[in-house]
Design an enzyme around this catalytic site. Sequence first.
Site, PDB file in Angstrom:
ATOM      1  N   TRP A  89     -33.329 -23.815  23.953  1.00 58.40           N
ATOM      2  CA  TRP A  89     -34.322 -22.819  23.514  1.00 58.40           C
ATOM      3  C   TRP A  89     -35.684 -23.485  23.397  1.00 58.40           C
ATOM      4  CZ3 TRP A  89     -29.654 -20.683  23.207  1.00 58.40           C
ATOM      5  CH2 TRP A  89     -29.563 -19.296  23.161  1.00 58.40           C
ATOM      6  N   SER A  90     -36.709 -22.702  23.718  1.00 59.26           N
ATOM      7  CA  SER A  90     -38.042 -23.269  23.858  1.00 59.26           C
ATOM      8  C   SER A  90     -38.598 -23.878  22.574  1.00 59.26           C
ATOM      9  CB  SER A  90     -38.974 -22.185  24.391  1.00 59.26           C
ATOM     10  OG  SER A  90     -40.301 -22.593  24.351  1.00 59.26           O
ATOM     11  N   TRP A  91     -38.790 -23.060  21.532  1.00 58.25           N
ATOM     12  CA  TRP A  91     -39.450 -23.678  20.362  1.00 58.25           C
ATOM     13  C   TRP A  91     -38.498 -24.554  19.582  1.00 58.25           C
ATOM     14  CZ3 TRP A  91     -41.530 -20.643  15.512  1.00 58.25           C
ATOM     15  CH2 TRP A  91     -40.562 -19.797  14.984  1.00 58.25           C
ATOM     16  N   ASP A  92     -37.180 -24.323  19.728  1.00 55.59           N
ATOM     17  CA  ASP A  92     -36.213 -25.245  19.112  1.00 55.59           C
ATOM     18  C   ASP A  92     -36.402 -26.647  19.692  1.00 55.59           C
ATOM     19  OD1 ASP A  92     -35.085 -22.433  19.267  1.00 55.59           O
ATOM     20  OD2 ASP A  92     -33.658 -23.308  17.867  1.00 55.59           O
TER      21      ASP A  92
ATOM     22  N   TYR B  76     -25.773 -20.984  19.917  1.00 52.10           N
ATOM     23  CA  TYR B  76     -26.843 -21.099  20.940  1.00 52.10           C
ATOM     24  C   TYR B  76     -26.568 -22.309  21.839  1.00 52.10           C
ATOM     25  CZ  TYR B  76     -28.864 -18.607  16.945  1.00 52.10           C
ATOM     26  OH  TYR B  76     -29.068 -17.763  15.880  1.00 52.10           O
TER      27      TYR B  76
ATOM     28  N   GLU C 223     -28.592 -23.319   9.584  1.00 50.87           N
ATOM     29  CA  GLU C 223     -29.632 -22.620  10.358  1.00 50.87           C
ATOM     30  C   GLU C 223     -30.657 -21.974   9.423  1.00 50.87           C
ATOM     31  OE1 GLU C 223     -27.894 -19.563  12.718  1.00 50.87           O
ATOM     32  OE2 GLU C 223     -29.740 -19.092  13.808  1.00 50.87           O
TER      33      GLU C 223
ATOM     34  N   GLY D 151     -39.805 -15.434  17.762  1.00 52.09           N
ATOM     35  CA  GLY D 151     -38.912 -16.395  17.115  1.00 52.09           C
ATOM     36  C   GLY D 151     -38.332 -15.847  15.822  1.00 52.09           C
TER      37      GLY D 151
ATOM     38  N   ASP E 218     -36.837 -12.898  15.074  1.00 53.96           N
ATOM     39  CA  ASP E 218     -36.324 -11.745  15.811  1.00 53.96           C
ATOM     40  C   ASP E 218     -36.334 -10.409  15.065  1.00 53.96           C
ATOM     41  OD1 ASP E 218     -35.789 -13.915  17.388  1.00 53.96           O
ATOM     42  OD2 ASP E 218     -33.631 -13.652  17.422  1.00 53.96           O
TER      43      ASP E 218
ATOM     44  N   TYR F 102     -22.932 -16.796  25.637  1.00 53.41           N
ATOM     45  CA  TYR F 102     -24.075 -16.318  24.854  1.00 53.41           C
ATOM     46  C   TYR F 102     -24.493 -14.977  25.435  1.00 53.41           C
ATOM     47  CZ  TYR F 102     -28.738 -15.746  22.978  1.00 53.41           C
ATOM     48  OH  TYR F 102     -29.846 -15.223  22.353  1.00 53.41           O
TER      49      TYR F 102
HETATM   50  C1  2M8 Z   1     -32.715 -16.917  17.383  1.00 56.37           C
HETATM   51  O1  2M8 Z   1     -32.967 -16.101  18.505  1.00 56.37           O
HETATM   52  C2  2M8 Z   1     -31.998 -15.896  19.544  1.00 56.37           C
HETATM   53  C3  2M8 Z   1     -32.688 -15.114  20.639  1.00 56.37           C
HETATM   54  O2  2M8 Z   1     -33.720 -15.890  21.181  1.00 56.37           O
HETATM   55  C4  2M8 Z   1     -30.769 -15.155  19.064  1.00 56.37           C
HETATM   56  O3  2M8 Z   1     -30.739 -14.622  17.951  1.00 56.37           O
HETATM   57  O4  2M8 Z   1     -29.794 -15.124  19.833  1.00 56.37           O
HETATM   58  C5  2M8 Z   1     -34.030 -17.066  16.624  1.00 56.37           C
HETATM   59  O5  2M8 Z   1     -33.811 -17.608  15.339  1.00 56.37           O
HETATM   60  C6  2M8 Z   1     -35.005 -17.926  17.423  1.00 56.37           C
HETATM   61  O6  2M8 Z   1     -36.153 -18.203  16.679  1.00 56.37           O
HETATM   62  C7  2M8 Z   1     -34.360 -19.242  17.853  1.00 56.37           C
HETATM   63  O7  2M8 Z   1     -35.214 -19.924  18.720  1.00 56.37           O
HETATM   64  C8  2M8 Z   1     -33.009 -19.012  18.545  1.00 56.37           C
HETATM   65  C9  2M8 Z   1     -32.249 -20.322  18.783  1.00 56.37           C
HETATM   66  O8  2M8 Z   1     -32.196 -21.076  17.604  1.00 56.37           O
HETATM   67  O9  2M8 Z   1     -32.169 -18.166  17.737  1.00 56.37           O
END
Ligand code: 2M8
Length: 447
Positions: A47-50, A43, A418, A181, A183, A97
């Site tokens: 990312w928002s909530w991260d 990633y 993770e 979040g 998924d 990504y």
């Molecule tokens: C995961 O989600 C992303 C899509 O948003 C992905 O799988 O590519 C989830 O675990 C999500 O909760 C988290 O915010 C993101 C980045 O850590 O990864």
Amino acid sequence: MGPGDTPPADTAAGERAALVAVARATLDGNWEHDHTVPSRTLYPHQWSWDSAFSAIGWAHLRPERAWAELTSLFDAQWRDGRVPHIVFNPVVADDAYFPGPAFWATTSVAGTPRTATSGLVQPPVHALAAWHAYRRAPSEPARAALGRLYPRLVAQQHYLSEHRDVGGAGLASIVHPWESGLDNSPAWDEPLAAVPTEEAVLRAYRRRDIVHAAAAHRPTDLDYARYVAIVTAYRAAGYRDEQLADRHPFLVECPLFNAAMGAAESALAHIAREIGADPGPHRQRAAAITTALVDRLYDPTTGTFHARDLRTGRLTRARTVLGLTPLILPDLPTAQVEAILVEAGSPRFGLADRMTRPLPSHDRTAVDFEPLRYWRGPSWMNINWLVRYGLLAHGHPRLAAGLGASMIELAATAGCHEYFHPDTGAGLGSPAFSWTAALLLDLLAEM
Ligand code: 2M8
């Protein structure tokens, strides 16, 4: 030594210092000019909530980064108030990504920032995180940053209550599993199965996640085909929210998302008081969201919270860890708090004063429990942190201590992964993951 056992003081101090060093190195390694990437490989954007969880970690190390993190995220807020779930770093290649900025194509949509973003949101845990980070490291610059963030946090809430209350009952709907979040949680299996698509859709794209993580630990190709189909539908409508009920293929009221929205109002009440604004309206909205959540998503026959599929009107059957998260609502009535404690303490989740492993993401006793596959079984630090936060808020320090000790043990043994195998504790997914490090730092400071 097991979680909950007391090591000699010098060993404990040494182990603690080593853990802090690992967490610090993880966050430092993932810091990217004004934000923390969740993982350099999987990633590589914001990312928002991260970012909300990372800010909590930075408050312990370098508080100015906590505020830079939240500020850079809210700099990408859309004019309608939505805080996008991904803010793309323009210097990272489009195909680093999937789906990247070209797929989302947000910059041509009216009311969006110049920076490319996604068009979805994530659980609004930011007000709670901002308030928590502030209390961890209060200062004048921090209060000023909190004051600048406040109207943006209010606008975020306004977007959710005004644009996303598709069910008309005071809760927000998510329009994509990515917005939860969690998924590929079994909570979405029923609504997702109704989304028309074929795996063949994916032939036009290249998944990047399975280059960096084992395919058996990630969502399936069919899941991804549906994820793509839902974004395609939302994108085709210019990411607008009018008449969602008539046209959008996935509409669900999620217990965690709405609990976060309610907890945000409670946090905003504290922030408002701190900066000299009126906390009253926030308290009222927190109470209203809590009432709606209990009315709409609590099932007295199962004794837990479920997701509601707006396309069928029914609660989805899966008993996932999402059902425990309304504990973060300070006003949750005693009956539901007690019910959550029973559910959490059952063999499904295993919460106890002394526990070997943290909560899994799905019911351990379910036939579709998958210990390796992402949000269908593995343990995740952020969800455990939220449940622990709720246990403390509702006066259960022994359970919070048991859960916290099992979380620290996990990271001490496996590192800042993770997610983690819910039985063996083995690290899964990215090996250097930001929110695991950040929330570990927060736990270590408290315990
Ligand atoms: C995961 O989600 C992303 C899509 O948003 C992905 O799988 O590519 C989830 O675990 C999500 O909760 C988290 O915010 C993101 C980045 O850590 O990864």
